[in-house]
Design a protein around this motif. Structure first.
Motif, short mmCIF file in Angstrom:
data_model
loop_
_atom_site.label_atom_id
_atom_site.label_comp_id
_atom_site.label_asym_id
_atom_site.label_seq_id
_atom_site.Cartn_x
_atom_site.Cartn_y
_atom_site.Cartn_z
N LEU A 23 0.84 -1.20 0.00
CA LEU A 23 0.00 0.00 0.00
C LEU A 23 0.87 1.25 0.00
O LEU A 23 1.95 1.27 0.60
N ASP A 24 0.37 2.30 -0.66
CA ASP A 24 1.10 3.57 -0.67
C ASP A 24 0.70 4.40 0.55
O ASP A 24 -0.03 3.94 1.43
N SER A 25 1.16 5.63 0.59
CA SER A 25 0.94 6.47 1.77
C SER A 25 -0.53 6.85 1.96
O SER A 25 -0.92 7.33 3.03
N SER A 26 -1.33 6.64 0.93
CA SER A 26 -2.78 6.88 1.02
C SER A 26 -3.56 5.59 1.25
O SER A 26 -4.78 5.58 1.11
N ARG A 27 -2.87 4.53 1.57
CA ARG A 27 -3.46 3.21 1.79
C ARG A 27 -4.14 2.67 0.53
O ARG A 27 -5.12 1.94 0.61
N ARG A 28 -3.61 3.02 -0.61
CA ARG A 28 -4.08 2.47 -1.88
C ARG A 28 -3.10 1.41 -2.37
O ARG A 28 -1.89 1.50 -2.12
N ASP A 32 2.91 -1.48 -8.80
CA ASP A 32 4.32 -1.69 -9.12
C ASP A 32 5.05 -2.39 -7.98
O ASP A 32 5.87 -3.29 -8.22
N HIS A 33 4.77 -1.99 -6.76
CA HIS A 33 5.41 -2.63 -5.61
C HIS A 33 4.88 -4.05 -5.42
O HIS A 33 5.63 -4.95 -5.04
N GLN A 34 3.58 -4.24 -5.69
CA GLN A 34 3.03 -5.59 -5.55
C GLN A 34 3.69 -6.55 -6.54
O GLN A 34 4.04 -7.68 -6.19
N LEU A 297 5.51 -6.10 6.70
CA LEU A 297 5.63 -4.96 5.79
C LEU A 297 6.81 -4.07 6.16
O LEU A 297 7.45 -3.48 5.27
N GLU A 298 7.12 -3.96 7.45
CA GLU A 298 8.24 -3.12 7.86
C GLU A 298 9.56 -3.67 7.33
O GLU A 298 10.43 -2.91 6.87
N VAL A 299 9.73 -4.99 7.36
CA VAL A 299 10.95 -5.57 6.80
C VAL A 299 11.03 -5.28 5.30
O VAL A 299 12.08 -4.86 4.79
N LEU A 300 9.93 -5.48 4.59
CA LEU A 300 9.92 -5.23 3.14
C LEU A 300 10.12 -3.74 2.84
O LEU A 300 10.76 -3.39 1.84
N ARG A 301 9.60 -2.87 3.71
CA ARG A 301 9.79 -1.42 3.51
C ARG A 301 11.26 -1.06 3.64
O ARG A 301 11.81 -0.30 2.83
N ARG A 302 11.91 -1.59 4.65
CA ARG A 302 13.33 -1.30 4.85
C ARG A 302 14.17 -1.77 3.68
O ARG A 302 15.20 -1.17 3.35
N GLN A 303 13.72 -2.83 3.02
CA GLN A 303 14.47 -3.38 1.89
C GLN A 303 14.10 -2.70 0.58
O GLN A 303 14.72 -2.97 -0.45
N GLY A 304 13.09 -1.83 0.58
CA GLY A 304 12.71 -1.10 -0.62
C GLY A 304 11.66 -1.77 -1.47
O GLY A 304 11.33 -1.28 -2.56
N LEU A 305 11.09 -2.87 -0.99
CA LEU A 305 10.11 -3.60 -1.80
C LEU A 305 8.70 -3.03 -1.69
O LEU A 305 7.89 -3.21 -2.60
N VAL A 306 8.38 -2.37 -0.59
CA VAL A 306 7.09 -1.70 -0.45
C VAL A 306 7.34 -0.28 0.03
O VAL A 306 8.35 0.01 0.67
N PRO A 307 6.41 0.65 -0.26
CA PRO A 307 6.64 2.04 0.11
C PRO A 307 6.33 2.35 1.56
O PRO A 307 6.84 3.34 2.11
N CYS A 311 -1.38 -0.66 6.77
CA CYS A 311 -2.40 -1.67 6.51
C CYS A 311 -3.72 -0.97 6.16
O CYS A 311 -3.89 0.22 6.41
N LEU A 312 -4.64 -1.74 5.59
CA LEU A 312 -5.95 -1.18 5.27
C LEU A 312 -6.66 -0.69 6.53
O LEU A 312 -7.37 0.31 6.51
N ASP A 313 -6.48 -1.41 7.62
CA ASP A 313 -7.04 -1.01 8.91
C ASP A 313 -6.03 -0.08 9.59
O ASP A 313 -4.94 -0.52 9.97
N PRO A 314 -6.37 1.19 9.79
CA PRO A 314 -5.41 2.13 10.39
C PRO A 314 -4.95 1.73 11.78
O PRO A 314 -3.89 2.20 12.25
N SER A 315 -5.70 0.87 12.46
CA SER A 315 -5.31 0.47 13.82
C SER A 315 -4.24 -0.61 13.82
O SER A 315 -3.65 -0.89 14.88
N GLU A 316 -3.97 -1.21 12.68
CA GLU A 316 -2.92 -2.23 12.59
C GLU A 316 -1.58 -1.54 12.35
O GLU A 316 -1.28 -1.11 11.24
#
Length: 352
Positions: A23-28, A32-34, A297-307, A311-316
């Protein structure tokens, strides 16, 4: 893939990661990352991918997001595209959820999009009888080959009787079972039921992220009416394998070689404990697994695979101290990470 080929491929075993949602910063959804994640898994040497499962976030099914078909379609097409470069057998698995009407609709969608098997969640059945649930699974299996799912109770699973599993393993179109109760007693229930059935065409896959290596190293032996029967887990279908996947494939290959030797290298038991320690940081059992998906997702973010790790649920979100725990295990066990492999290929996965 024919049914015979599907069964053979699953029995031969391999690493099957559960697909996270990018998901991007707008939770969309970020297509490309997927696609980059899927290219990473294929390049890492996985034998399949499971989409629309827990790591992909069950909320993709909610009307406000309406992402089930887009995610399944994107994943199926991206897998096919990645395999064009290096064709090999590869299983596409899709999660199927809900009560019977929903599950049948999802099963038809999965089949229409080229998926080979459905991982059937029984989490929606909180109060139904075991007979009703067995009938539900048989009906889904009439549409698409199914993979059973024994899910831990801590995240919504239900404990079933041994009798349930003895009947479940006799479903005609059953091709595998993901055993994921995080409980040794319940794990044995399923393995023993399969041993007693006499079936040799159903594969066992560990989903016990807290005990991956030991599950794969263990020869399970049970007395049956036809004498002793020995079973192994063929592979794993794991959320944990959604990260550090290249290293997971290398470890899996080492385990498969060790299983053919007369004496086990005891260092593998040390590795088993290290993998479990990494999973504790990733899946967040210290907070009831609430940080599980953000941790992946945090591991993948640090590696550059996701932005983002959103999560879709803001509480997660990551739990307090979870980021620091990820720092700790990555520093402690660099041989179980794959930052270098990803850095080498990331630009091509993102642009291909």
């Amino acid at each position: 893939m024919t049914m015979t080929d599907l069964r053979q491929h699953l029995l031969e075993g391999g690493v099957i990661p559960a697909l996270p949602l990018a998901l991007d910063s707008s939770r969309r959804l970020s297509p490309d990352h997927q696609r980059a994640i899927i290219r990473y898994y294929v390049a890492a040497g996985c034998s399949g991918i499971a989409a629309a499962v827990h790591s992909t976030q069950f909320a993709i099914r909610s009307p406000e997001h309406n992402l089930l078909r887009p995610v399944l379609e994107l994943a199926s097409e991206a897998i096919d595209e990645a395999l064009l470069r290096a064709p090999r057998n590869f299983v596409k698995i899709a999660g199927v959820c809900g009560h019977t009407n929903q599950a049948l609709e999802e099963a038809r969608l999965c089949r229409s999009l080229g998926y080979h098997a459905a991982l059937v969640s029984m989490a929606a059945w909180k109060t139904g009888s075991e007979a009703e649930i067995l009938d539900h699974c048989r009906r889904v299996a009439e549409i698409i080959p199914i993979i059973g799912f024994q899910l831990q109770t801590a995240v919504g699973g239900r404990e079933f009787s041994v009798s349930f599993w003895e009947q479940f393993v006799r479903i005609d179109n059953l091709v595998a079972i993901k055993v994921a109760p995080f409980n040794r007693f319940q794990t044995l229930d399923v393995v023993r039921a399969l041993a007693g059935s006499g079936r040799t065409d159903v594969a066992l896959y560990t989903g016990n992220d807290d005990n991956i290596v030991v599950d794969l190293l263990t020869p399970f032996s049970f007395g049956t009416g036809d004498g002793a029967r020995r079973l192994w887990f063929s592979g794993g279908l794991l959320g944990h394998w959604g990260v550090w996947t290249h290293a997971a494939v290398a470890l899996f290959q080492r385990i498969m070689k060790e299983r053919g030797l007369s004496a086990l290298d005891p260092s593998l038991l040390t590795t088993a404990a290290q993998v479990t320690d990494m999973n504790a940081a990733l899946f967040d059992p210290a907070h009831g697994f609430s940080g599980c998906i953000p941790g992946i997702l945090e591991v993948l973010r640090r590696q550059g695979l996701v932005p983002t790790n959103l999560c879709l649920d803001p509480s997660e979100v990551l739990s307090p101290g979870q980021a620091e725990e990820l720092d700790r295990v990555c520093a402690a066990y660099p041989h179980l990470t794959d930052d270098g492999f990803i850095a080498e290929h990331l630009a091509s996965w993102r642009s291909g």
